[in-house]
Design a protein around this motif. Structure first.
Motif, PDB file in Angstrom:
ATOM      1  N   ASP A 117      33.428 -45.948 -16.302  1.00 23.79           N
ATOM      2  CA  ASP A 117      32.557 -46.289 -15.177  1.00 23.79           C
ATOM      3  C   ASP A 117      32.431 -47.797 -14.970  1.00 23.79           C
ATOM      4  OD1 ASP A 117      31.816 -44.044 -13.858  1.00 23.79           O
ATOM      5  OD2 ASP A 117      30.028 -43.641 -15.034  1.00 23.79           O
ATOM      6  N   THR A 217      26.687 -47.235 -20.124  1.00 27.09           N
ATOM      7  CA  THR A 217      26.778 -47.094 -18.669  1.00 27.09           C
ATOM      8  C   THR A 217      25.626 -46.245 -18.144  1.00 27.09           C
ATOM      9  OG1 THR A 217      28.295 -45.222 -18.961  1.00 27.09           O
ATOM     10  CG2 THR A 217      29.293 -47.396 -18.569  1.00 27.09           C
ATOM     11  N   LYS A 219      23.887 -43.264 -16.902  1.00 25.11           N
ATOM     12  CA  LYS A 219      24.179 -41.837 -17.073  1.00 25.11           C
ATOM     13  C   LYS A 219      24.043 -41.044 -15.764  1.00 25.11           C
ATOM     14  CE  LYS A 219      23.442 -39.667 -21.001  1.00 25.11           C
ATOM     15  NZ  LYS A 219      22.811 -38.935 -22.152  1.00 25.11           N
ATOM     16  N   GLN A 222      27.086 -41.575 -13.681  1.00 19.50           N
ATOM     17  CA  GLN A 222      28.370 -41.354 -14.358  1.00 19.50           C
ATOM     18  C   GLN A 222      29.345 -40.537 -13.505  1.00 19.50           C
ATOM     19  OE1 GLN A 222      27.957 -39.527 -18.220  1.00 19.50           O
ATOM     20  NE2 GLN A 222      29.471 -40.893 -19.103  1.00 19.50           N
TER      21      GLN A 222
END
Length: 779
Positions: A117, A217, A219, A222
């Motif tokens: 990501d 990252t 979530k 994502q």
């Protein structure tokens, strides 16, 4: 004529970077000097807001002192400048060192950029392009790291981690919760939580921003989109009155994520989790996208023309004296001013945005801070009154946390032991009904130190009992000011929404004046300061928000309000709305409770979807342009109000566009008055009602990731162990409060005589309000 020597300010030194002479402050690190000069140096572990770690070594540069080069390249982030220093950032020696470090960093990196990501906005990607090799010389098998589940907000892929420790330093030094750390050494070195738990900081999302790789990252975001697909739109936060600056990252008009936008005076470069993840709530299942009218008890979707005609007829059905207008305190200036125009046109003086306020004896409205947000970090002493600052305004608490790290003494007078991330120099925890007396004791200490008590408080202060702890708090505040420093008294939401808030406000102001401290009262609502400045409060003879419920009106106009959750007394709100002849609701959501009481629902856009102006705690008016698209036929509220006002042929609705609307807006600041509420003594168990950090407005209540976070506690009755035993209750069974059954939680943070039951939960929204005496029994 001989050459004149170069004059250097006493706090500056002369250095040379890549042949360019510059002057930089003493004590600066090389990397700070080069950043100011616009000379790039690669880095991973360095971050301007975090303590120096010098762990990645990517910023190695060649340094000469006194004409002699240092034998090894030096880390620019940890090497202080000195007079006459020469720095070479692009020499063969420096570049060789930087490229070697990059090669080592990539030995174990999984190189999974296509599925990461962080791809497209990754610092490691960028640096590898400039300093990496095309082929690795290492053939050993790459190591892998098991991922931890650290909660619903941050996703982990720790095999990508390069051990820069930015996240560790953020959690410890900025968030102050010490939940992340480095463990083991060498090829076993890992970053994570010590005992495999969720990260529970209210600022945890910032570790995503500081992480230079894809190890941490977002979530909820994502696998939703790639960085180059997103359009960044500047906006502001709207869940507290700080007004944090942020970027909305949108695709085809839908907000997919939110990231901070730098503004040193407001939110620096940080963003609270509440503001970062709330956008999920914008797309909840009950978001309404078309006007609806209730006919014969059934809801029907209809056209805007029909809905506006029905709304206009409903508002005209009763005289203006029987119309109550209730709006959410996050309503923008433009919408608030139009609602006032509509109220005047319909002959109603009953307008209010102070939905969570219980005490109107002093007609209090939100005021800008006396001590600006940016200066709170510099205070040497602070007094918190009814203030759970970590959860009421997280980024203001961050400033106070930084002050505490520099030695500031912080005192608190609270109705429960709130969870601060810094040590308190002194704390008084008393039941809600004793909060005024506890603050009067501090005021008495101020009088003993030489202050003159105001006439309205003199008798109460004289009757109060003080002790050494109160003397210490007053002395610390006075000493901080007398030493040419700063001090602040912060009145929090647990005080501003207290049933005797007028007393707490008056006493806290007196203490601030007596000690020379600034007085900062947290506004209840993102634009409470702006609405107060525009005079969006009852007119002459008008009823305030609580009076409109206690003396029900025949008609109500609800603007951005979700009953019963947004009211201090949810049961009274539902009762008044059920009994009204007509209710017109401007709302982004059509909840079951709203459908029960409303006759017309007009869908309006949320703040990220409109052009609007909000005023923050410093009195700063911040304009924002629409960054996302409203769903279906939902329209900006000011457009709906203009259409309705035009249909009703009311004065003040003749403008053609937003500029015309803004030209007609004038400040009509509401004037507070001197007044104190009656002090009725409460017996038995008193309810402490605080608003949970992730349930303070309709959007937050629908943000799924935030509601799954541990800080969003399940509804419960919280008692200390001694009180529970006195009442014959235990934690094995539910407790009955009014007609509601709730689990019992034994909590040592709750004082005697108090039941802490958080507001705005589905099960608690209609319980007796804050400060009410309640009866608890086994279910």
């Amino acid at each position: 004529m001989s050459a004149q020597p170069t004059q250097t300010a006493p706090n500056l030194v002369n250095i040379e970077v890549d042949g360019k002479p510059i002057q930089v402050p003493k004590g600066s690190m090389i990397i700070e000097a080069t950043d100011k000069a616009g000379i790039p140096i690669p880095r991973f572990c360095y971050h301007r807001k975090l303590p120096i770690a010098a762990s990645c070594r990517q910023c190695l540069v060649e340094v000469e002192m006194g004409g002699r080069p240092m034998p090894k390249p030096q880390p620019a982030c940890a090497t202080p400048v000195a007079e006459g220093m020469k720095v070479l950032t692009r020499s063969d020696k420096a570049l060789h060192a930087q490229r070697n470090v990059m090669e080592f960093l990539l030995i174990n990196h999984p190189m999974d950029c296509p599925v990461c990501d962080q791809g497209g906005e990754c610092e490691l990607q960028d640096m590898a392009l400039g300093y990496g090799r095309s082929v690795s010389r290492f053939t050993e098998r790459k190591r892998t790291i098991a991922d931890e589940d650290i909660g619903p907000l941050v996703a982990t892929e720790m095999t990508r981690c390069i051990h820069c420790t930015r996240c560790v330093r953020f959690i410890s030094e900025i968030a102050g919760t010490y939940e992340f750390g480095s463990m083991d050494r060498g090829d076993r070195h890992v970053i994570g939580t010590y005992i495999g738990k969720n990260v529970e900081s209210e600022l945890s999302g910032n570790i995503i921003d500081v992480c230079p790789v894809g190890a941490l990252t977002n979530k909820p975001f994502q696998f939703k989109a790639r960085a180059w697909e997103l359009i960044a739109k500047p906006s502001i936060a709207w869940h507290d009155a700080l007004g944090s600056n942020l970027w909305l990252h949108t695709r085809r008009g839908e907000v997919l994520r939110t990231v901070p936008r730098d503004n040193e005076a407001v939110n620096e470069c940080w963003l609270s989790d509440r503001d970062r993840y709330s956008h999920q709530g914008m797309y909840a299942a009950d978001r309404i996208g078309a006007p609806e009218v209730k006919r014969n008890g059934q809801w029907q979707a209809t056209s805007w023309e029909d809905a506006l005609e029905c709304a206009g007829a409903a508002l005209k059905k009763a005289p203006g004296s029987e119309l109550g207008i209730l709006l959410h305190p996050a309503t923008s200036n433009e919408e608030g001013d139009l609602l006032m125009r509509m109220a005047r046109g319909l002959g109603s003086a009953h307008v209010d945005h102070r939905l969570r306020q219980l005490d109107f004896a002093d007609n209090a409205v939100a005021q800008p801070f006396a001590l600006p947000v940016a200066e709170v970090e510099q205070v040497r002493a602070a007094l918190l009154v009814g203030c759970d600052l970590r959860y009421e305004m997280p980024l203001l608490n961050h400033r106070l946390h930084q002050a505490a790290k520099k030695g500031a003494k912080i005192y608190a007078v609270n109705p429960a032991h709130f969870d601060f991330n810094y040590a308190l120099a002194g704390e008084a925890v008393v039941a809600p009904q004793a909060l005024v007396n506890a603050l009067l004791a501090l005021a008495k200490a101020a009088v003993a130190a030489g202050a003159n008590a105001p006439a309205a408080l003199a008798d109460a202060i004289s009757a109060a009992r003080s002790d050494e702890g109160n003397d210490a708090a007053i002395a610390a505040l006075k000493q901080a000011v007398s030493a040419q420093g700063r001090a602040v008294v912060i009145l929090g939401e647990a005080a501003a929404t207290h049933p005797q808030a007028s007393w707490l406000r008056a006493i806290a102001r007196f203490i601030a004046d007596a000690t020379g401290a600034g007085y900062d009262e947290l506004p209840v609502g993102a634009n409470a300061v702006g609405l107060a400045r525009l005079g969006v409060v009852p007119g002459n003879g008008g009823l305030d928000a609580q009076a409109m419920l206690a003396q029900p009106r025949k008609s109500y106009l609800l603007y951005g309000v979700e009953p019963p959750h947004d009211f201090a007394d949810g049961n009274a709100a539902l009762k008044a709305l059920h009994g009204a002849d007509q209710v017109v609701a401007f709302s982004a959501y059509a909840s079951a409770a709203l459908r029960e009481v409303a006759d017309v629902i007009l869908p309006i856009a949320l703040l990220p979807e409109i052009d609007a102006t909000l005023v923050n705690v410093d009195g700063l008016a911040q304009g924002v342009a629409a960054g996302a698209k409203a769903p279906g036929q939902a329209r900006p509220g000011w457009k709906v109000l203009r259409a309705l006002g035009g249909a009703l042929q009311l004065a003040g609705f003749e403008f053609d566009d937003l500029a015309g609307l803004r030209d007609g807006i004038a400040d009509r600041a509401a004037a507070p008055r001197s007044g104190l509420a009656a002090r009725a003594s409460a017996g038995g168990i008193t309810r402490l009602a605080t608003w949970p950090i992730y349930r303070s407005d309709a959007v937050l209540r629908r943000a799924t990731a935030l509601n799954a976070h541990p800080l969003n506690r399940a509804p419960a009755v919280r008692l200390n162990g001694d009180e529970a035993r006195r009442l014959g209750l235990d934690s094995d069974g539910p407790v009955r409060v009014a007609d509601v059954q709730l689990p019992l939680v034994i909590d040592a943070a709750v004082p005697d005589g108090t039941a802490w039951i958080e507001a705005a939960q589905d099960l608690t929204a209609t319980l007796p309000p804050y400060g009410a005496s309640i009866t608890l029994s086994k279910a």
